[in-house]
Structure formats: structure tokens, C-alpha cells
Design a protein around this motif. Structure first.
Motif, short mmCIF file in Angstrom:
data_model
loop_
_atom_site.label_atom_id
_atom_site.label_comp_id
_atom_site.label_asym_id
_atom_site.label_seq_id
_atom_site.Cartn_x
_atom_site.Cartn_y
_atom_site.Cartn_z
N LEU A 1 0.82 -1.21 0.00
CA LEU A 1 0.00 0.00 0.00
C LEU A 1 0.86 1.26 0.00
O LEU A 1 0.48 2.27 -0.61
N LEU A 2 2.00 1.21 0.65
CA LEU A 2 2.90 2.37 0.61
C LEU A 2 3.43 2.57 -0.81
O LEU A 2 3.44 3.71 -1.32
N PHE A 3 3.85 1.50 -1.46
CA PHE A 3 4.34 1.61 -2.84
C PHE A 3 3.24 2.14 -3.75
O PHE A 3 3.48 2.98 -4.63
N ALA A 4 2.01 1.66 -3.55
CA ALA A 4 0.89 2.11 -4.37
C ALA A 4 0.63 3.60 -4.16
O ALA A 4 0.41 4.35 -5.12
N ALA A 5 0.65 4.04 -2.91
CA ALA A 5 0.40 5.45 -2.61
C ALA A 5 1.47 6.34 -3.23
O ALA A 5 1.16 7.41 -3.80
N LEU A 6 2.73 5.93 -3.15
CA LEU A 6 3.81 6.72 -3.73
C LEU A 6 3.68 6.77 -5.26
O LEU A 6 3.93 7.81 -5.87
N ALA A 7 3.28 5.65 -5.86
CA ALA A 7 3.11 5.62 -7.32
C ALA A 7 1.98 6.54 -7.75
O ALA A 7 2.09 7.26 -8.75
N ILE A 8 0.87 6.52 -7.02
CA ILE A 8 -0.25 7.40 -7.35
C ILE A 8 0.15 8.86 -7.21
O ILE A 8 -0.16 9.70 -8.06
N GLN A 9 0.89 9.16 -6.13
CA GLN A 9 1.30 10.54 -5.92
C GLN A 9 2.26 11.00 -7.02
O GLN A 9 2.16 12.14 -7.51
#
Length: 284
Positions: free
Chosen positions: A70-78
Motif C-alpha cells: 500500500l505504501l508503494f501504491a500510494a507513492l506511485a499514485i502521488q
């Protein structure tokens, strides 16, 4: 056939030029349709982030713990939001501030001495018992307000002096910590916010005409939808309150007031961005 890019969609939404085939629709239906589309677009970060939250299995992916995924996903979205020029660097700085403020609150609330809620699963990116992705849940609220400001051409009339709004926001944030020791003063702070924003009106444009609503109502409505999202998140065991360990239960409705107050604080931070502050009317 080439699909329209997100930038082209945004240009159409901001330009408020409805498709000709909508001309025969009653005005309220046209405005309602565009209002819904703009709301969905403003929630882009929220939708993508929580789609990851709800779809990543509890056991994680490819041997990587769920919280880390979820951290990787959030950083990718940002990163996507920034590279696609859907957010500016100044807006990103504000979103990072939301992340920091939210993460600090999470660390305090999940500490052994407080134990308001907990993150039961493991992960490499957990710091002081809190996964780093947690701050993005607060940043998502800020992202929504920033995106909505542009898409709806938002303006605020009769906003209180910025120093007063900042003082109330600081006291709201402090109360999330201090109420464990000196009592909960949220309703006093809610009364202060009620008096402060009683005359404040948000002007927004669903289609091609300005509409108005009390700013306080916007705070309450956004807080309600965050409370709904919180119920869904606890149902999927992203985090859990003490009364949810045996079996899931609805999050107490009192949390709605907490989220509404947090929205007031978030709005205050967004309102101090230079390009947004210029669109806020503070009476002399």
C-alpha cells in the motif's frame, strides 16, 4: 478511436461546455451529472488509493506485506498526479504536510499508553507501530480539496481572518492529543468553528452557473463520507478499533464529528496556498 486524455477531460470539465446531446436535458439533471463527474474526478487520488486498500489481500502480494504494498501504491499514485501535472509542487508540499500531521497523530493514537486503534498486520515499513502508508489517508483528504477547488472553480465569501482560522485549526489538532489527559473539548471547538464560519459561503460551479452552499455544510458532508470510508476500511481489517477485534462493528457515529473537525483543519491548510488564498474573500 483515441480515448480522451485526463488533461482533455479536465479541460472540458473546467471549461463548462456541456455536450450538445445534453441540451434537451433539464438543467438540474445536467448540473447534477457534471457535479457527480467533477466529484469523482476530484476523488482521483482517493479512489485509486482506496482501491488498492480494498483489493490488496491481507496476506500481501508476491511475498510483500500488505502495508508495504500500500505504501508503494500510494507513492506511485502521488508520482502520477505530479508528473501528469494534476498537482503542483506547492500543492504537493501541502499534501506532504497532511501526511506528516496525520502520521504523527496515528503514532500517538496507536501507542501502548493510548491504544485508540491498532494496525494488526506486519510490515517492513511500519514505524512505531504505524505503517507509513497511513499518512496518505489524511493526505487523500487534502488532495480531494485541492482538486475540487480547481474543478469547481471554488471561491469562498466571508471567510474569517486567516489567523483566527489557523488558531482554531491548531486547537482542533491539539485536542486530538490532549483529550486523553485534560478532557475532550471538541464540542467547544465545534461551537467556535460554527461561530467563525457561520457567514462563510462556498461558491462553486457544477456546470456554467455559480451555486452556493454554507461552508459549514461542506465540512459536515465531507466528514460524513470519510466516516463511511473508515467503516469500510475497518471492515477489511486495514486497522481495527478495540471493539472490533472479536467481530466487526460499525465505527461509532461520534467519529463523524472528529472527521468533520479534521476537515476544518485540512481546509485551513489548503486555504493558505498562494493561488487559493487569492480566491478567498475575508471581510475588512
Amino acid at each position: 478511436m483515441n480515448l480522451p486524455t485526463l488533461a482533455a477531460i479536465d479541460e472540458h470539465l473546467v471549461g463548462a461546455r456541456p455536450h450538445p446531446w445534453l441540451a434537451r436535458w433539464p438543467r438540474f439533471l445536467r448540473e447534477f451529472l457534471y457535479f457527480g463527474i467533477k466529484e469523482a474526478r476530484a476523488c482521483l487520488f482517493v479512489v485509486l488509493f482506496f482501491a488498492a486498500v480494498f483489493t490488496v489481500p491481507r496476506e500481501g502480494l508476491f511475498g510483500i506485506a500488505r502495508y508495504d504494498v500500500l505504501l508503494f501504491a500510494a507513492l506511485a499514485i502521488q508520482a502520477f498526479m505530479l508528473l501528469a501535472k494534476l498537482e503542483t509542487w506547492d500543492e504537493l508540499k501541502a499534501i506532504c504536510l497532511f501526511h506528516a500531521v496525520g502520521f504523527a497523530l496515528e503514532v500517538f493514537k496507536t501507542s501502548p499508553s493510548i491504544g485508540s486503534w491498532s494496525y494488526p498486520d506486519g510490515g517492513v515499513t511500519k514505524v512505531l507501530g504505524v505503517p507509513l502508508f497511513a499518512g496518505f489517508m489524511y493526505a487523500a483528504v487534502g488532495s480531494y480539496i485541492i482538486q475540487a477547488w480547481r474543478l469547481f472553480d471554488l471561491r469562498v465569501q466571508h471567510h474569517p481572518p486567516h489567523w483566527m482560522a489557523a488558531l482554531v485549526a491548531i486547537l482542533i489538532y491539539a485536542n486530538f492529543f490532549t483529550h486523553h489527559y485534560i478532557g475532550d473539548y471538541r464540542w467547544y471547538l465545534a461551537a467556535a468553528a460554527l461561530g467563525l464560519y457561520a457567514r462563510s459561503t462556498v461558491v462553486f460551479r457544477p456546470l456554467d452557473r455559480d451555486r452556493r452552499m454554507p461552508l459549514l455544510l461542506a465540512f459536515v458532508l465531507i466528514g460524513f463520507f470519510i466516516w463511511i470510508a473508515e467503516n469500510i476500511s475497518t471492515f477489511f481489517h486495514v486497522w481495527s478499533y478495540p471493539n472490533q477485534f472479536g467481530a466487526w462493528a460499525v465505527v461509532h457515529v461520534g467519529k463523524w464529528s472528529s472527521w468533520a473537525l479534521l476537515v476544518v483543519m485540512t481546509f485551513t491548510i489548503v486555504a493558505n496556498l498562494k493561488h487559493i488564498k487569492a480566491r478567498i474573500h475575508v471581510p475588512d
